[in-house]
Scaffold this motif. Structure first.
Motif, mmCIF file in Angstrom:
data_model
loop_
_atom_site.group_PDB
_atom_site.id
_atom_site.type_symbol
_atom_site.label_atom_id
_atom_site.label_comp_id
_atom_site.label_asym_id
_atom_site.label_seq_id
_atom_site.Cartn_x
_atom_site.Cartn_y
_atom_site.Cartn_z
ATOM 1 N N SER A 27 0.809 -1.225 0.000
ATOM 2 C CA SER A 27 0.000 0.000 0.000
ATOM 3 C C SER A 27 0.842 1.274 0.000
ATOM 4 N N GLN A 28 2.119 1.180 0.346
ATOM 5 C CA GLN A 28 2.973 2.368 0.421
ATOM 6 C C GLN A 28 3.683 2.692 -0.893
ATOM 7 N N TRP A 29 3.566 1.844 -1.893
ATOM 8 C CA TRP A 29 4.369 2.024 -3.101
ATOM 9 C C TRP A 29 4.171 3.383 -3.761
ATOM 10 N N PHE A 30 2.920 3.796 -3.952
ATOM 11 C CA PHE A 30 2.639 5.009 -4.731
ATOM 12 C C PHE A 30 1.990 6.104 -3.882
ATOM 13 N N LEU A 31 2.121 6.002 -2.586
ATOM 14 C CA LEU A 31 1.428 6.907 -1.677
ATOM 15 C C LEU A 31 1.880 8.352 -1.835
ATOM 16 N N ASN A 32 3.138 8.565 -2.218
ATOM 17 C CA ASN A 32 3.681 9.923 -2.330
ATOM 18 C C ASN A 32 3.853 10.390 -3.771
ATOM 19 N N ASN A 33 3.270 9.649 -4.708
ATOM 20 C CA ASN A 33 3.347 10.046 -6.122
ATOM 21 C C ASN A 33 2.056 10.769 -6.499
ATOM 22 N N PHE A 34 2.002 12.054 -6.174
ATOM 23 C CA PHE A 34 0.756 12.808 -6.289
ATOM 24 C C PHE A 34 0.393 13.170 -7.726
ATOM 25 N N GLN A 35 1.317 12.975 -8.671
ATOM 26 C CA GLN A 35 1.039 13.281 -10.075
ATOM 27 C C GLN A 35 0.683 12.029 -10.883
ATOM 28 N N ILE A 36 0.585 10.892 -10.234
ATOM 29 C CA ILE A 36 0.415 9.631 -10.952
ATOM 30 C C ILE A 36 -0.916 9.591 -11.700
ATOM 31 N N SER A 37 -0.884 9.134 -12.955
ATOM 32 C CA SER A 37 -2.109 8.998 -13.747
ATOM 33 C C SER A 37 -2.262 7.596 -14.332
ATOM 34 N N LEU A 38 -1.183 6.813 -14.361
ATOM 35 C CA LEU A 38 -1.262 5.449 -14.883
ATOM 36 C C LEU A 38 -0.346 4.529 -14.093
ATOM 37 N N ILE A 39 -0.923 3.426 -13.613
ATOM 38 C CA ILE A 39 -0.158 2.350 -12.978
ATOM 39 C C ILE A 39 -0.487 1.078 -13.740
ATOM 40 N N LYS A 57 -4.725 -11.146 -4.926
ATOM 41 C CA LYS A 57 -5.645 -10.460 -4.014
ATOM 42 C C LYS A 57 -5.359 -8.968 -4.007
ATOM 43 N N LEU A 58 -6.435 -8.162 -4.006
ATOM 44 C CA LEU A 58 -6.313 -6.727 -3.774
ATOM 45 C C LEU A 58 -6.711 -6.462 -2.334
ATOM 46 N N GLN A 59 -5.733 -6.209 -1.486
ATOM 47 C CA GLN A 59 -6.018 -5.990 -0.081
ATOM 48 C C GLN A 59 -6.478 -4.556 0.148
ATOM 49 N N SER A 60 -7.009 -4.296 1.318
ATOM 50 C CA SER A 60 -7.474 -2.958 1.670
ATOM 51 C C SER A 60 -6.336 -1.954 1.536
ATOM 52 N N ALA A 61 -6.653 -0.785 0.967
ATOM 53 C CA ALA A 61 -5.687 0.307 0.771
ATOM 54 C C ALA A 61 -4.545 -0.074 -0.163
ATOM 55 N N ALA A 62 -4.818 -0.955 -1.110
ATOM 56 C CA ALA A 62 -3.792 -1.290 -2.106
ATOM 57 C C ALA A 62 -3.388 -0.053 -2.897
ATOM 58 N N PHE A 63 -4.373 0.809 -3.182
ATOM 59 C CA PHE A 63 -4.105 2.043 -3.921
ATOM 60 C C PHE A 63 -4.812 3.209 -3.239
ATOM 61 N N THR A 64 -4.102 4.315 -3.076
ATOM 62 C CA THR A 64 -4.699 5.564 -2.606
ATOM 63 C C THR A 64 -4.572 6.584 -3.726
ATOM 64 N N GLU A 116 -8.430 -13.271 -7.269
ATOM 65 C CA GLU A 116 -9.623 -14.003 -6.845
ATOM 66 C C GLU A 116 -10.434 -13.233 -5.812
ATOM 67 N N GLU A 117 -9.788 -12.272 -5.154
ATOM 68 C CA GLU A 117 -10.430 -11.587 -4.035
ATOM 69 C C GLU A 117 -10.086 -10.102 -4.054
ATOM 70 N N ILE A 118 -11.099 -9.273 -3.758
ATOM 71 C CA ILE A 118 -10.899 -7.828 -3.630
ATOM 72 C C ILE A 118 -11.511 -7.393 -2.310
ATOM 73 N N GLU A 119 -10.700 -6.835 -1.436
ATOM 74 C CA GLU A 119 -11.203 -6.410 -0.137
ATOM 75 C C GLU A 119 -11.895 -5.047 -0.227
ATOM 76 N N GLU A 120 -12.740 -4.784 0.768
ATOM 77 C CA GLU A 120 -13.383 -3.482 0.867
ATOM 78 C C GLU A 120 -12.320 -2.387 0.965
ATOM 79 N N ARG A 121 -12.572 -1.278 0.290
ATOM 80 C CA ARG A 121 -11.656 -0.133 0.275
ATOM 81 C C ARG A 121 -10.270 -0.514 -0.247
ATOM 82 N N ALA A 122 -10.248 -1.366 -1.244
ATOM 83 C CA ALA A 122 -8.980 -1.676 -1.905
ATOM 84 C C ALA A 122 -8.428 -0.443 -2.607
ATOM 85 N N VAL A 123 -9.341 0.432 -3.041
ATOM 86 C CA VAL A 123 -8.955 1.715 -3.638
ATOM 87 C C VAL A 123 -9.542 2.823 -2.776
ATOM 88 N N ILE A 124 -8.687 3.724 -2.312
ATOM 89 C CA ILE A 124 -9.126 4.811 -1.430
ATOM 90 C C ILE A 124 -9.052 6.132 -2.181
#
Length: 339
Positions: free
Chosen positions: A170-182, A191-198, A215-223
């Motif tokens: 979850s910390q990989w792109f947390l400080n990349n405020f200009q990101i438009s494509l991953i 699995k997409l765990q909670s807070a995988a992407f902010t 196979e699985e996507i947790e709630e709030r996987a994208v914040i």
């Protein structure tokens, strides 16, 4: 005195040997196959299958097409003050040392695609604050330290597709405020765990996760990163994975986020009433093409839509032999619309 001198020489020899072992390919860029040009030059550029990389220091675009560099050593790319676009592809790179890139203040695009990198470490890109585009496709990357991309404050697009990544930190792109494509398609994510992407504020962000093993996507996987007045727009590609259902908790956590979610070519057999109810007033566009939706489920979906006199904003068809109409998003409800 002689003993001290001999001891000093011995220490220097040991250090030099250790350095050569750490960085055996320090001279590897002195003989490469490359294409280069200046971007403001109308000529097509030049190509040579045997050239010294370092004599190209005054050019703005350099593409090393082929080389044999197992380790990108400290200072191997240094003092290229005009360089904007650099590609080191198919160069057999398996390791990058922290100070490999120095004094390249204008570099905005870096490609290290088609190499043998297995991990990415903190500080490998710390001197590349102007970088906007980073291409790491077609490597063997499994591990990425959480602060690896923190210094890339202007990063807009990152390509990590066709690697061996199995888990998202979850910390990989947390400080990349200009990101438009991953782009993380064609990996081994299950699995997409909670807070995988902010998501950053006020941005349109596209996340590509096609052709994984999800196979699985947790709630709030994208914040969402904005407030109610400054929502970003998300395009999330989950096509060609192993999903058997649409996770209603995940959809519910997205109901205030403008987004297009692509679940095409999965193994989804039905859509729950809870998910449909969530979609009624949401800004989520759902794409469910080429899933094995069962016929009874399709019938229930049509009934739900008719009873609520509205069209849920999603598009679908079934790989089963059930006749149905592809749903579209109308400007307003029309009772004569067919299902």
């Amino acid at each position: 005195m002689l003993k001290c001198w001999l001891l000093t020489v011995a220490i220097l020899l040991v250090l030099n040997h250790a350095h050569s072992q750490t960085c055996p390919d320090r001279r590897a860029l002195q003989n490469v196959t490359a294409y280069w040009k200046n971007l403001n030059d109308e000529n097509k550029g030049e190509y040579d299958d045997s050239i010294n990389f370092y004599i190209l220091e005054n050019h703005t675009l350099i593409h090393i097409v082929k080389a044999n560099v197992s380790v990108l050593c400290d200072g191997m790319v240094k003092n290229f003050f005009r360089l904007k676009y650099l590609a080191l592809t198919d160069a057999n790179i398996s390791k990058i040392l922290p100070e490999a890139f120095q004094q390249v203040p204008r570099l905005t695009s870096l490609s290290l695609a088609v190499n043998h990198l297995t991990s990415l470490k903190k500080d490998q890109f710390k001197n590349l604050q102007q970088l906007k585009f980073l291409y790491l496709s077609s490597n063997l990357i499994e591990d990425i330290e959480k602060d690896t991309f923190d210094e890339l404050v202007n990063l807009e697009k990152i390509y990590l597709d066709k690697n061996k990544i199995s888990e998202i930190e979850s910390q990989w792109f947390l400080n990349n405020f200009q990101i438009s494509l991953i782009n993380m398609a064609f990996n081994k994510i299950s699995k997409l765990q909670s807070a995988a992407f902010t998501l950053p504020k006020n941005s349109a962000v596209e996340i590509r996760l096609q052709h994984n093993d999800i196979e699985e996507i947790e709630e709030r996987a994208v914040i969402p990163g904005g407030t109610d007045e400054e929502e970003p727009y998300l395009t999330l590609h989950l096509d060609h994975n192993d999903l058997k259902e649409i996770p209603s908790a995940f959809i519910k956590s997205m109901d205030n986020l403008h987004s297009s979610l692509y679940f095409n070519n999965n193994s989804i057999t039905c859509i729950s009433s809870e998910t449909l109810n969530t979609l009624k007033n949401s800004a989520v566009y759902l794409h469910l093409v080429n899933n094995p939706l069962n016929c009874s489920c399709i019938s229930n979906i049509k009934k739900f839509l008719k009873e609520n006199q509205m069209r849920v904003p999603f598009y679908y068809n079934s790989t089963n032999d059930c006749y149905l109409y592809d749903l579209q998003v109308p400007n307003e409800w029309n009772e004569t619309d067919r299902y």
